[in-house]
Design an enzyme around this catalytic site. Structure first.
Site, mmCIF file in Angstrom:
data_model
loop_
_atom_site.group_PDB
_atom_site.id
_atom_site.type_symbol
_atom_site.label_atom_id
_atom_site.label_comp_id
_atom_site.label_asym_id
_atom_site.label_seq_id
_atom_site.Cartn_x
_atom_site.Cartn_y
_atom_site.Cartn_z
ATOM 1 N N ARG A 55 0.966 -1.212 0.135
ATOM 2 C CA ARG A 55 -0.067 -0.177 -0.057
ATOM 3 C C ARG A 55 0.748 1.242 -0.137
ATOM 4 O O ARG A 55 0.482 2.268 -0.618
ATOM 5 C CB ARG A 55 -0.831 0.090 1.366
ATOM 6 C CG ARG A 55 -1.979 1.064 1.228
ATOM 7 C CD ARG A 55 -3.111 0.780 2.298
ATOM 8 N NE ARG A 55 -4.058 1.900 2.464
ATOM 9 C CZ ARG A 55 -4.217 2.650 3.358
ATOM 10 N NH1 ARG A 55 -3.155 2.642 4.186
ATOM 11 N NH2 ARG A 55 -5.159 3.564 3.279
ATOM 12 N N HIS A 59 0.339 4.522 -2.630
ATOM 13 C CA HIS A 59 0.103 5.766 -2.002
ATOM 14 C C HIS A 59 1.266 6.622 -2.490
ATOM 15 O O HIS A 59 0.999 7.981 -2.489
ATOM 16 C CB HIS A 59 -0.598 5.709 -0.604
ATOM 17 C CG HIS A 59 -1.724 5.156 -0.110
ATOM 18 N ND1 HIS A 59 -2.448 5.469 0.804
ATOM 19 C CD2 HIS A 59 -2.516 4.436 -1.099
ATOM 20 C CE1 HIS A 59 -3.694 5.158 0.674
ATOM 21 N NE2 HIS A 59 -3.603 4.181 -0.328
ATOM 22 N N ASN A 87 -3.954 8.629 4.641
ATOM 23 C CA ASN A 87 -2.804 7.913 5.245
ATOM 24 C C ASN A 87 -2.952 7.751 6.717
ATOM 25 O O ASN A 87 -2.269 6.885 7.472
ATOM 26 C CB ASN A 87 -1.739 8.470 4.569
ATOM 27 C CG ASN A 87 -1.416 8.336 3.111
ATOM 28 O OD1 ASN A 87 -1.498 7.082 2.712
ATOM 29 N ND2 ASN A 87 -1.038 9.450 2.545
ATOM 30 N N HIS A 187 -6.223 -5.682 -3.005
ATOM 31 C CA HIS A 187 -7.089 -5.702 -1.712
ATOM 32 C C HIS A 187 -7.371 -7.264 -1.400
ATOM 33 O O HIS A 187 -8.147 -7.310 -0.372
ATOM 34 C CB HIS A 187 -8.384 -4.989 -1.913
ATOM 35 C CG HIS A 187 -8.112 -3.547 -1.827
ATOM 36 N ND1 HIS A 187 -9.302 -2.654 -2.067
ATOM 37 C CD2 HIS A 187 -7.052 -2.644 -1.556
ATOM 38 C CE1 HIS A 187 -8.682 -1.350 -1.870
ATOM 39 N NE2 HIS A 187 -7.389 -1.469 -1.598
#
Length: 313
Positions: A55, A59, A87, A187
């Site tokens: 992740r 990001h 975040n 995911h």
């Protein structure tokens, strides 16, 4: 082995900026094996950290490119991306990145490997440790000297996004609908906080009623914002296609997840990946390499940070 060879052969025909898989072959030949070792130890201690490291790469790349900006702490003149809504209280794994940086700098004898490249390699190694595919990570990114909380808030797709919003967001980053569905397959590992799926389980109609009740037991209407639910209800610690099977049963945890089954092409991909692990792995590796090439700093741009949490100056 056949599948892995097929992926590498396909990717070898595509040019990705100035990034190259063998970037550190001469300056630090032990760099990648060192990163892999630290990631392997971290995931064995806590398999959830694999999803967290993956992740971080996502990001980071979605905010002004894959430049390690997410890792910078706040300064008097800069508000960290860590404080952005996507975040804060959820991005994690920074200590593992610190450990990787220390180990790889020791292996190289000096700071040679960028923090941005560490994120890209750690993402790959995390997927492999959790049973997913491998790929040749394109390397040679430099680190940014600054970060932007506002840009993080504006550019990272949100859990309440509609399909059209998701498509537009990914398109803004040079990623298409296939990239959207394939990368959303990440995911299949990891968890989400109650705060991010509360609206869905109490207000959405396209959700399995029993599944909604299970999540309501975890996530009350008020309070419990940090309570966690797995994004893949079956095998949250294994990189597989169970996430896509969940979507076809209206068991997507996030509103944005379930939205993938709300369009012609994206729905077809969800249904395809559900039954075809090889196709998902193939498309995922292509898409994450493509994502890793979003606006990298190369050559004289940026720097190689000595500490991933702060710029060198």
């Amino acid at each position: 082995m056949f599948f892995q060879t097929l992926v590498f052969a396909a990717l070898a025909t595509t040019t990705f900026s100035t990034l190259t898989p063998n970037y550190y072959d001469y300056t630090c030949p032990n760099a990648l094996s060192t990163i892999r070792s630290v990631v392997k130890d971290a995931v064995q201690k806590e398999n959830r950290i694999g999803a967290s490291l993956l992740r971080l790469h996502f990001h980071d790349c979605f905010v002004n490119g894959c430049d390690g900006s997410l890792l910078l702490d706040s300064t008097p003149s800069m508000d960290s991306e860590k404080n952005a809504n996507p975040n804060i209280n959820s991005a994690r794994g920074f200590e593992v990145v610190d450990a990787i940086k220390q180990a790889v700098d020791e292996a190289c004898g000096k700071p040679v490997v960028s923090c941005a490249d560490i994120l890209a390699v750690a993402a790959r190694d995390s997927v492999v440790e959790l049973g997913g595919p491998s790929w040749n990570v394109r390397l040679g990114r430099k680190d940014s000297k600054t970060a932007s909380r506002a840009d993080a808030d504006a550019n990272i797709p949100g859990p309440s996004f509609s399909l059209s919003q998701l498509i537009k967001n990914f398109d803004n980053h040079g990623l298409n609908e296939k990239d959207l569905v394939a990368l959303s397959g990440a995911h299949t590992i990891g968890f989400s906080r109650c705060l991010l799926f509360r609206d869905r389980i109490y207000n959405d109609n396209n959700i399995n009623a029993n599944f909604a009740q299970q999540l309501q037991n975890i996530c009350p209407r008020e309070g419990g914002d940090s309570n966690l639910a797995p994004l893949d209800s079956v095998t949250s610690a294994k990189f597989d296609v169970a996430y896509f099977a969940d979507l076809t049963k209206k068991k997507g945890v996030l509103h944005s997840d379930q939205e993938l089954l709300n369009g012609g092409y994206t729905s077809a991909l969800v249904k395809k990946y559900r039954y075809n692990t090889r196709a998902f792995y193939y498309d995922f590796t292509k898409s994450i390499i493509k994502m890793g090439n979003i606006k990298p700093l190369t050559g004289s741009q940026g720097e190689i940070r000595s500490n991933c949490r702060k710029a060198n100056y």
